[in-house]
Design an enzyme around this catalytic site. Structure first.
Site, PDB file in Angstrom:
ATOM      1  CB  CYS A 100      -0.894  -0.021   1.242  1.00 17.82           C
ATOM      2  SG  CYS A 100      -1.727   1.542   1.567  1.00 17.82           S
ATOM      3  CB  CYS A 104      -4.917   6.461  -2.825  1.00 19.40           C
ATOM      4  SG  CYS A 104      -3.621   5.341  -3.292  1.00 19.40           S
ATOM      5  CB  THR A 191      -3.821   3.987   5.130  1.00 19.01           C
ATOM      6  OG1 THR A 191      -4.547   2.796   5.386  1.00 19.01           O
ATOM      7  CG2 THR A 191      -2.837   3.721   4.006  1.00 19.01           C
ATOM      8  CD  GLU A 257      -2.678   0.194   7.314  1.00 17.09           C
ATOM      9  OE1 GLU A 257      -1.900  -0.704   7.696  1.00 17.09           O
ATOM     10  OE2 GLU A 257      -2.849   0.479   6.115  1.00 17.09           O
ATOM     11  CG  HIS A 292     -10.036   4.756  -0.452  1.00 17.96           C
ATOM     12  ND1 HIS A 292      -8.896   5.332  -0.960  1.00 17.96           N
ATOM     13  CD2 HIS A 292      -9.599   3.815   0.422  1.00 17.96           C
ATOM     14  CE1 HIS A 292      -7.831   4.774  -0.417  1.00 17.96           C
ATOM     15  NE2 HIS A 292      -8.225   3.845   0.432  1.00 17.96           N
ATOM     16  CE1 TYR A 296      -8.621   0.720  -0.903  1.00 19.64           C
ATOM     17  CE2 TYR A 296      -9.322  -1.472  -0.240  1.00 19.64           C
ATOM     18  CZ  TYR A 296      -8.806  -0.236   0.080  1.00 19.64           C
ATOM     19  OH  TYR A 296      -8.460   0.033   1.375  1.00 19.64           O
ATOM     20  CB  CYS A 299      -3.859   0.214  -4.968  1.00 18.34           C
ATOM     21  SG  CYS A 299      -5.043  -0.388  -3.750  1.00 18.34           S
ATOM     22  CD  GLU A 447      -5.452  -1.001   2.855  1.00 20.12           C
ATOM     23  OE1 GLU A 447      -4.574  -1.424   2.086  1.00 20.12           O
ATOM     24  OE2 GLU A 447      -5.398   0.100   3.411  1.00 20.12           O
TER      25      GLU A 447
HETATM   26 FE1  SF4 Z   1      -3.333   1.929   0.009  1.00 18.83          FE
HETATM   27 FE2  SF4 Z   1      -4.743   1.129  -2.086  1.00 18.83          FE
HETATM   28 FE3  SF4 Z   1      -5.845   2.760  -0.267  1.00 18.83          FE
HETATM   29 FE4  SF4 Z   1      -3.934   3.604  -1.957  1.00 18.83          FE
HETATM   30  S1  SF4 Z   1      -5.995   2.900  -2.506  1.00 18.83           S
HETATM   31  S2  SF4 Z   1      -4.079   4.041   0.216  1.00 18.83           S
HETATM   32  S3  SF4 Z   1      -2.630   1.817  -2.084  1.00 18.83           S
HETATM   33  S4  SF4 Z   1      -5.159   0.642   0.031  1.00 18.83           S
HETATM   34 FE    FE Z   2      -6.956   1.623   2.002  1.00 18.67          FE
END
Ligand code: SF4
Ligand code: FE
Length: 483
Positions: A100, A104, A191, A257, A292, A296, A299, A447
């Protein structure tokens, strides 16, 4: 200031005097701590990639607010192309870190705040949008990393914020002053917060009129008085202290985290983006979560690419690559991973402009994206473990492998294909272990389940956005039903 280099970013974080605790002690130097440094390296990658000409289009964009090229992680989406580029950028960052990369949450908070503050101002004549734009352009101009803090600790889930036995279980205003407000509470699982320059705080759920003090959103720097962090443990985290990069699996990158406490933190008026307009808390939550959930679809796909690659390499090293069931498992993993990417791209391509002008994803498709993410990475991990074999969890340590007596024994008996070194075989298995059970499993597995909202949160949104009434009408029309 132009875009920061990765090194400049690291030094800028080093200068911030933040209060971080881990294993019962204050961490005096989080930047160089062996457990924490890999997480900083992941964020650093968002700066390093932005410096590379081949990634400039993905990693940067021209801000209409500063007129300059900014890192896309600080950008306000101007089109569906921007939304799609965001997802592609996240896939790239996942591929380069297998972790991660944390930045983001700030980007998603930026875009949710941008449109929501505009709509609050329109209704109430407040100046939250101007406050937010000033903060956002400051972050763009200085290329800052911003944490987006939403998740309150929530206490008894059956009770509203104001009805909790302990009023601090949701972050709230405890004092109103002419120059700002004082807040108290905590945000869980934050995060990347200790790799951030600033934090944007948002409410965590829709709120009613009795929750006025809880409908608060603002931004403060990480060295703000009263703000401190307690780092969350990750599976196998202390392996990073043992000095064996091989045993860690992914020794360069990681995520982090922290439970983030706001102990009577003062927020000046010009950093407030919502203050008591309870009916807008839900809009902010829904938009941030939507962005968000789109994230996902990028990422996790990038990390999935690395895991699929690792499983294929493990099969090569075992001599199992030609077995038809192994080939089929790799196909299945790819199919699942690309399905997630399809969702991320689709909710972006179907995006629309908000009243404020920035673009928002299709909320139904973004929630479908995240719902799939609560499932598919688990299946991808299961297949990776299947291909890897039991050795990924029973292999001796690097210390044994380097031992003059034991090393040659391990080298002899744990070799697969004769032309591949045992060390390389162990390295790839440790990477699979890291992604499926170790420190990176926080980001790739749990996550995937709970980040950006637990599965039920998406199902509520899917129910709300699914337009069942329209589907019923379609069916009745085809069946020639007249009621
Ligand atoms: Fe982490 Fe993915 Fe959230 Fe970005 S989108 S902060 S990489 S979990
Ligand atoms: Fe996240």
């Amino acid at each position: 200031m132009a875009l920061m280099t990765g090194e400049q970013y690291v030094e800028s974080i080093r200068k911030i005097k933040m209060e971080v605790y881990m294993f019962g002690k204050k961490v005096e130097n989080p930047v160089d701590d062996p457990i924490l440094r890999p997480s900083l390296n992941s964020v650093k990658m968002t700066y390093d990639l932005a410096q590379m000409p081949e990634y400039q289009d993905l990693m940067t964009a021209v801000s209409p607010y500063t007129g300059k090229r900014v890192n896309r992680f600080t950008h306000i989406h101007q089109s569906t192309e921007d939304l799609m580029n965001k997802v592609k950028m996240q896939r790239l960052c996942g591929q380069k870190t297998a972790a991660c990369f944390q930045r983001c949450v700030g980007m998603d908070a930026f875009n949710a705040e941008f449109s929501t503050t505009y709509e609050i101002d329109k209704k109430y004549g407040t100046k939250y949008h101007e406050n937010f734009k000033n903060f956002m352009t400051y972050c763009q101009e200085n290329d800052l990393t911003v944490d987006g803090a939403m998740t309150d600790t929530k206490g008894d889930r059956s009770l509203a914020p104001h009805a909790q036995a302990d009023p601090d279980l949701f972050l709230h205003v405890v004092e109103r002053r002419p120059d700002g407000v004082v807040v108290r509470g905590a945000k869980a699982h934050q995060t990347g917060i200790l790799n951030s320059h600033e934090v944007i705080v948002m409410p965590t759920i829709s709120m009613g009129p009795d929750d006025k003090d809880y409908a608060i959103s603002f931004a403060v720097p990480l060295d703000t008085k009263g703000l401190f962090m307690i780092v969350g443990r990750q599976s196998c985290d202390t392996r990073k202290r043992e000095g064996s990069e091989m045993d860690v699996g992914n020794s360069t990158f990681g995520g982090v985290e922290a439970l983030t406490v706001f102990d009577n933190v003062f927020v000046p008026n010009d950093r407030i983006f919502l203050n008591g307009e309870t009916e807008f808390a839900g809009m902010l939550v829904e938009r941030f979560a939507g962005y968000h959930r789109q994230s996902y679809g990028g990422c996790k796909v990038g990390v999935g690419d690395v895991l699929i690659g690792a499983a294929a390499v493990a099969a090569d090293y075992n001599g199992a690559a030609k077995a038809s069931h192994v080939k089929d498992k790799l196909i299945e993993m790819t199919h699942l991973n690309e399905t997630l990417f399809c969702c991320g791209i689709a909710c972006s391509a179907m995006g629309t402009p908000t009243e404020s002008g920035n673009y928002i994803i299709d909320l139904l498709l973004a929630n479908v994206c995240k719902q799939n993410v609560t499932r598919f990475p688990y299946e991808i991990v299961r297949l990776a473990e299947d291909i890897a074999g039991g050795l990924m969890v029973t292999a001796p340590s690097e210390a044994d492998f380097r031992d003059p007596k034991l090393g040659p024994v391990i080298d002899k008996y744990l070799r697969g294909v004769a032309s591949v070194s045992t060390e390389n075989r162990l390295r790839i298995l440790r990477l699979i272990e890291n992604l499926s059970l170790g420190t990176a499993a926080v980001g790739y597995r749990t996550e995937s389940m709970h980040g950006a909202g637990s599965p039920q949160a998406q199902r509520i949104m899917i129910a709300r956005q699914g337009n069942l009434a329209h589907k019923k009408e379609l069916a009745k029309a085809i069946a020639h039903i007249k009621e």
